[in-house]
Design an enzyme around this catalytic site. Sequence first.
Site, PDB file in Angstrom:
ATOM      1  CG  ASP A 134       1.708   0.484  16.345  1.00 32.27           C
ATOM      2  OD1 ASP A 134       0.955  -0.377  15.881  1.00 32.27           O
ATOM      3  OD2 ASP A 134       1.444   1.118  17.395  1.00 32.27           O
ATOM      4  CD  GLU A 191      11.527   3.431  13.939  1.00 32.03           C
ATOM      5  OE1 GLU A 191      11.797   2.834  14.999  1.00 32.03           O
ATOM      6  OE2 GLU A 191      10.885   4.485  13.915  1.00 32.03           O
ATOM      7  CG  ASP A 192      11.737   0.292  17.969  1.00 31.06           C
ATOM      8  OD1 ASP A 192      11.221   0.964  17.043  1.00 31.06           O
ATOM      9  OD2 ASP A 192      11.600   0.611  19.168  1.00 31.06           O
ATOM     10  NE  ARG A 239      14.362   2.121  25.941  1.00 29.55           N
ATOM     11  CZ  ARG A 239      13.489   2.615  25.071  1.00 29.55           C
ATOM     12  NH1 ARG A 239      13.255   1.978  23.950  1.00 29.55           N
ATOM     13  NH2 ARG A 239      12.856   3.739  25.318  1.00 29.55           N
ATOM     14  CG  PHE A 274       2.483  -2.394  23.901  1.00 24.25           C
ATOM     15  CD1 PHE A 274       2.457  -1.269  23.091  1.00 24.25           C
ATOM     16  CD2 PHE A 274       3.467  -2.479  24.882  1.00 24.25           C
ATOM     17  CE1 PHE A 274       3.388  -0.247  23.257  1.00 24.25           C
ATOM     18  CE2 PHE A 274       4.392  -1.463  25.061  1.00 24.25           C
ATOM     19  CZ  PHE A 274       4.351  -0.345  24.258  1.00 24.25           C
TER      20      PHE A 274
END
Length: 185
Positions: free
Chosen positions: A104, A100-101, A166, A153
């Site tokens: 959260d 996963e990036d 990205r 964020f």
Amino acid sequence: MIEQEMIEEILIPENQIQKRVEQLGEQISRDYQGKQLFCIGVLRGAIVFLADLARYIKVPMVFDFMSISSYGISTESSGVVRILKDLDENIENKDVLIVEDIIDTGLTLDYLLRMLKSRKPASLKVCTLLNKKERKKIKVPIDYCGFDIPDKFVVGYGLDFNGLYRNIPYILVLKPEYYNKPMDY
Ligand code: IMP
Ligand code: MG
């Protein structure tokens, strides 16, 4: 690639990311010695991380990809997870690592773990580049984590805002005026 004036803060520079990704790759290679790794990249955010990580993994491995939607066009989690693209291969009896990036609230990962567990892999672990510890709404197991980050964020290195940024090789926070929706950050 990005105007300097759009950047509020560079949270993690490129050299730090690369160093940490190499360490994670070495750790994973040790832990999976003698096994074949089945890596699941969660589209689209994880592809940059997975592409770099894979080159530091020294055990035999295959990739597969899955696409799920957890965010629409805003920066807040909807809590609704939808499968947009499922795996191509069967994971039964395989040693599966979800890549996963960012984790959260944990809602997306929790859903994914429950779904993949039901397919009876031999083992199931999680590797994430970033983790926002403070934001967890649910407890999720994380086996490998690149960096714990504050409640901000971020974009870059696979992470997007409305599909953009990205391709930036580091992790940054944009100035608030460039997030074109009001945020609670
Ligand atoms: P969770 O379900 O709240 O854990 O959301 C995980 C997903 O939300 C990630 O895979 C990202 O797609 C997205 N996300 C969460 N925080 C950020 C961020 O700071 N930048 C970009 N995407 C984020
Ligand atoms: Mg994601």
